[in-house]
Structures are given as structure tokens and as C-alpha cells.
Scaffold this active site. Structure first.
Site, PDB file in Angstrom:
ATOM      1  N   TYR A   1       0.822  -1.214   0.000  1.00 47.31           N
ATOM      2  CA  TYR A   1       0.000   0.000   0.000  1.00 47.31           C
ATOM      3  C   TYR A   1       0.857   1.265   0.000  1.00 47.31           C
ATOM      4  O   TYR A   1       0.432   2.311  -0.470  1.00 47.31           O
ATOM      5  CB  TYR A   1      -0.914   0.036   1.235  1.00 47.31           C
ATOM      6  CG  TYR A   1      -2.253  -0.609   1.038  1.00 47.31           C
ATOM      7  CD1 TYR A   1      -2.350  -1.931   0.637  1.00 47.31           C
ATOM      8  CD2 TYR A   1      -3.428   0.112   1.251  1.00 47.31           C
ATOM      9  CE1 TYR A   1      -3.585  -2.525   0.478  1.00 47.31           C
ATOM     10  CE2 TYR A   1      -4.664  -0.476   1.087  1.00 47.31           C
ATOM     11  CZ  TYR A   1      -4.732  -1.798   0.706  1.00 47.31           C
ATOM     12  OH  TYR A   1      -5.962  -2.383   0.547  1.00 47.31           O
TER      13      TYR A   1
ATOM     14  N   LYS B   1       2.802 -15.302   1.770  1.00 46.10           N
ATOM     15  CA  LYS B   1       2.967 -15.990   0.480  1.00 46.10           C
ATOM     16  C   LYS B   1       4.451 -16.298   0.317  1.00 46.10           C
ATOM     17  O   LYS B   1       5.097 -15.903  -0.667  1.00 46.10           O
ATOM     18  CB  LYS B   1       2.413 -15.095  -0.646  1.00 46.10           C
ATOM     19  CG  LYS B   1       2.312 -15.761  -2.008  1.00 46.10           C
ATOM     20  CD  LYS B   1       1.203 -16.785  -2.105  1.00 46.10           C
ATOM     21  CE  LYS B   1       1.264 -17.488  -3.458  1.00 46.10           C
ATOM     22  NZ  LYS B   1       0.305 -18.608  -3.560  1.00 46.10           N
TER      23      LYS B   1
ATOM     24  N   ASP C   1      -3.425 -17.993  -0.064  1.00 41.93           N
ATOM     25  CA  ASP C   1      -4.465 -18.623  -0.895  1.00 41.93           C
ATOM     26  C   ASP C   1      -5.148 -19.744  -0.113  1.00 41.93           C
ATOM     27  O   ASP C   1      -6.368 -19.888  -0.123  1.00 41.93           O
ATOM     28  CB  ASP C   1      -3.903 -19.112  -2.237  1.00 41.93           C
ATOM     29  CG  ASP C   1      -2.625 -19.931  -2.094  1.00 41.93           C
ATOM     30  OD1 ASP C   1      -2.042 -19.971  -0.983  1.00 41.93           O
ATOM     31  OD2 ASP C   1      -2.193 -20.541  -3.093  1.00 41.93           O
TER      32      ASP C   1
ATOM     33  N   ASP D   1     -12.241  -9.180   4.351  1.00 35.13           N
ATOM     34  CA  ASP D   1     -13.528  -9.164   3.643  1.00 35.13           C
ATOM     35  C   ASP D   1     -14.149 -10.564   3.605  1.00 35.13           C
ATOM     36  O   ASP D   1     -15.362 -10.717   3.761  1.00 35.13           O
ATOM     37  CB  ASP D   1     -13.374  -8.636   2.205  1.00 35.13           C
ATOM     38  CG  ASP D   1     -13.687  -7.142   2.105  1.00 35.13           C
ATOM     39  OD1 ASP D   1     -13.460  -6.428   3.106  1.00 35.13           O
ATOM     40  OD2 ASP D   1     -14.170  -6.688   1.055  1.00 35.13           O
TER      41      ASP D   1
ATOM     42  N   ASP E   1      -6.415  -7.002   3.905  1.00 32.18           N
ATOM     43  CA  ASP E   1      -7.553  -6.344   3.262  1.00 32.18           C
ATOM     44  C   ASP E   1      -8.493  -7.407   2.687  1.00 32.18           C
ATOM     45  O   ASP E   1      -9.705  -7.372   2.907  1.00 32.18           O
ATOM     46  CB  ASP E   1      -7.037  -5.413   2.145  1.00 32.18           C
ATOM     47  CG  ASP E   1      -8.168  -4.681   1.446  1.00 32.18           C
ATOM     48  OD1 ASP E   1      -9.085  -4.216   2.136  1.00 32.18           O
ATOM     49  OD2 ASP E   1      -8.130  -4.592   0.201  1.00 32.18           O
TER      50      ASP E   1
END
Ligand code: IPM
Ligand code: MN
Length: 364
Positions: A140, A186, A218, A246, A242
Site C-alpha cells: 500500500y 505468500k 491462498d 472481507d 484487506d
């Protein structure tokens, strides 16, 4: 006395903050806490007035406050502005300026809500975990960033200090819960993730009582919908957090229910996880629960009044248990209510809970 700066922002932000402020004052009064508020613009409304989505005046009001309560920013009319003028840029600048490096997003199912999720009740029942998202670093904010006609680029970068402090907070939160921390990365592909994993393992040495596991992002996304009960605290980087938050939000039935706290070493900001929902703005339809629940987090983390937080959470659960639903969570057979009606119902229940509590204190 406590000072709270209100940043309603755009869209439904104004309605949900107004609702939550009523609950905030009711609760504060019961705990003999006086709260002074000031209200400032942020996001698109600030851009319209001042040509700037986050003015120095607004920022200063946040520096001067014990806590900040934010509604939401953004809307269709500001989508095509230059990157640094967009409402979202205001939010990112605010997080960075206040040093809010950690973002706590609980994923908890209200008992009367297990049937509203897209997941089966058997899978979901008892879900209660926290996503701890790093909020002021990673892709970000990394430099260089940009795009031209032929290429676009961002940089995913973390310093040792940034990973250490968020990892530490993850272990601390886990220590007060079920003592299980899942670090999500990751590392099979990204160097920055391998670095993250190494640092988290180092910090773990200070928390031998907490069980640490690592999971690729993932797989984590998949595991959250497959078996959410396996999680207690998830700690992860800005962009993975983020996305993961969600997913976590969705399985609880509605994003309209989820609160968040963003904490740094000095400042604190509370906001619902949902956005500004411009399609229903100004219609008294928005679900105020996420913002009211964010106020509960404010009492817990900023004012150190966990009992006040509990009372608010109880009042929300009670109101949902009575069948009241705003349109986003409404199903046939429920009692459909507006933003203001939902708020009144929650306050009614809150008053009863607070009264019962003060009686039980007197009785002691
Ligand atoms: C969130 C939002 C923000 C983010 C946007 C609005 C900048 O999606 O708080 O999750 O990506 O952090
Ligand atoms: Mn998001």
C-alpha cells in the site's frame, strides 16, 4: 473527560456515525465518563469543500483527540479523481499520519445470525476469530510506485521493525484469547513474505505459551470458508489482510455488522469495515451495527472500559435476537427497521442492560 473526533465522511457514513454517537453518549454517561466531540470532514465531502480529501485542520483534530470515530469515505462522483485526491487517499494518509500500524477486525457470529450467512450453520456455528492486519506498510505504501502507458508497478516492502511490532501485537492478542496465532503470507513466492515469516518466528521466542502456525494466503482464504473454527488470531500484511478480512466479514452474515479498531502507539481510530454505500445513502436504510460495535471497541481499547463494551455488544445481540433487521440483513419473517429505528431498539436494550448492571453493582 475524553475527546472524540467524529469523521462521518461520505454516503451512509453520516447516518451510521450519528447513530453510533447516540449509543456512545448513553454508554459513557452510565460509566461516568464525559465525552466531548468535534466533527470534521474527510473524503469526498472534504474534497468538494476544500479541494482536499484530508485537510490539516481535520488531521489536527485527530491528533488532539483520545479517539477518532470514522464512518466511511468514497462515492461514484469522486472515482475519477487523481490518485492523491481520491477519498480513499484520505483514509490511507490518516492511517499513516496517526501511525495506526495495526488493524483489528473481529469475525464473530451473533447467535441469531447463523442462518444469514452464505455458509452452512454446521460449518459456521461458534466462529470467533480476529484478523490483525498490518496497516501502514507493505504494498500500500512501498516505493517506487506508479504507472505509465506501458507499465504499472508497486513495491511490497517490510522493515524488521514493522513486522516485529505487528507480530508482537498478534501474540499479545492471542495470549488473551485461545493462544493460537496464524501468520498468513505468500512465502512460497514472495521474498518479502519469507522475511515476514522469519521475523514472526523470532518474535515467537518471546511468546512460548502461544502456538504459532504459518499459512499461505491462498490456502487461508480457502480454509476460512472451509472451516473457520480452526482460527483464533490471524496476523497478516496490509494487502492480504484487506482481502482476508472481507472474506471473514462475509461469512459472518454481513459486512454491515463488522467493526474495526486501528491502533498505533499513540492514536486510535474506530470505523466500520463496510464502505460508504452511496446507493442507499441518505435514505435511513443503512445498518448502524458495525459502527455501534466499533464504538464498543473504542470503550474497550481507548477508554479501558471492557464492561461498557460488553454492554453495547449485549444490546446489539439482544436487538438482533428480537428479530429487528435493517434491509441489508432482512429475511422474510424479520422485523424490517430503518437506521434510526434500529438505533432506538439498541438503545432501549442498552438502557435495560445498564440498569440491571448498576443494580447488581449496588447489590454487591
Ligand atoms: C479497507 C478499505 C480500504 C483499504 C480502502 C478504502 C482504501 O478497503 O479499509 O479495507 O483497502 O484499506
Ligand atoms: Mn478493504
Amino acid at each position: 473527560m475524553a475527546k472524540v473526533t467524529l469523521l462521518p465522511g461520505d454516503g451512509i457514513g453520516k447516518e451510521v456515525v450519528e447513530a453510533a454517537v447516540k449509543v456512545m453518549h448513553k454508554t459513557a454517561a452510565a460509566f461516568n465518563l464525559k465525552i466531548d466531540t468535534v466533527e470534521k470532514d474527510i473524503g469526498g465531502c472534504s474534497y468538494d469543500k476544500f479541494g482536499n480529501p484530508l485537510t490539516d485542520d481535520t488531521l489536527q483534530a485527530c491528533y488532539d483527540a483520545d479517539a477518532v470515530l470514522l464512518g466511511a469515505v468514497g462515492g461514484y462522483e469522486w472515482e475519477n479523481l487523481e490518485h492523491h485526491l481520491k477519498p480513499e487517499a484520505a483514509l490511507l494518509k490518516l492511517r499513516k499520519s496517526l501511525g495506526l500500524y495495526s488493524n483489528i477486525r473481529p469475525a464473530k457470529i451473533y447467535p441469531s445470525f447463523v442462518d444469514s450467512s452464505s455458509l452452512k450453520k454446521e460449518v459456521l456455528d461458534g466462529t470467533d476469530f480476529v484478523v490483525l492486519r498490518e496497516l501502514t506498510g507493505g504494498i500500500y505504501f512501498g516505493q517506487p510506485r506508479g504507472y505509465n502507458e506501458n507499465r504499472g508497478w508497486n513495491t511490497m516492502e517490510y522493515s524488521r521493525e514493522e513486522v516485529e511490532r505487528i507480530a508482537r501485537m498478534g501474540f499479545e492478542i492471542a495470549r488473551k484469547r485461545d493462544k493460537k496465532l496464524m501468520s498468513v503470507d505468500k512465502a512460497n513466492v514472495l521474498d518479502v513474505s519469507q522475511f515476514w515469516r522469519n521475523i514472526v518466528a523470532e518474535v515467537h521466542k518471546d511468546y512460548p505459551d502461544v502456538e504459532l502456525q504459518n499459512m499461505y494466503v491462498d490456502n487461508a482464504a480457502m480454509q476460512i470458508v472451509r472451516n473457520p473454527l480452526q482460527f483464533d488470531v490471524i496476523v497478516t500484511s496490509n494487502i492480504f489482510g484487506d482481502i482476508i478480512s472481507d472474506i471473514a466479514g462475509m461469512i459472518t452474515g454481513s459486512l454491515g455488522m463488522l467493526p474495526s479498531a486501528s491502533l498505533g502507539s499513540k492514536y486510535a481510530l474506530y470505523e466500520p469495515v463496510h464502505g460508504s454505500a452511496p446507493d442507499i445513502a441518505g435514505q435511513n436504510k443503512a445498518n448502524p451495527i458495525a459502527t455501534i460495535s466499533s464504538v464498543a471497541m473504542m470503550f474497550e481499547y481507548s477508554f479501558k472500559l471492557p464492561k461498557a463494551a460488553e454492554a453495547i455488544e449485549k444490546a446489539i445481540a439482544e436487538t438482533l435476537g428480537q428479530g429487528f433487521r435493517t434491509q441489508d440483513i432482512y429475511k422474510e419473517g424479520d422485523k424490517l427497521v430503518s437506521t434510526t429505528e434500529m438505533t432506538e431498539k439498541i438503545i432501549d436494550n442498552l438502557e435495560k442492560i445498564l440498569e440491571a448492571e448498576s443494580k447488581s453493582i449496588e447489590a454487591v
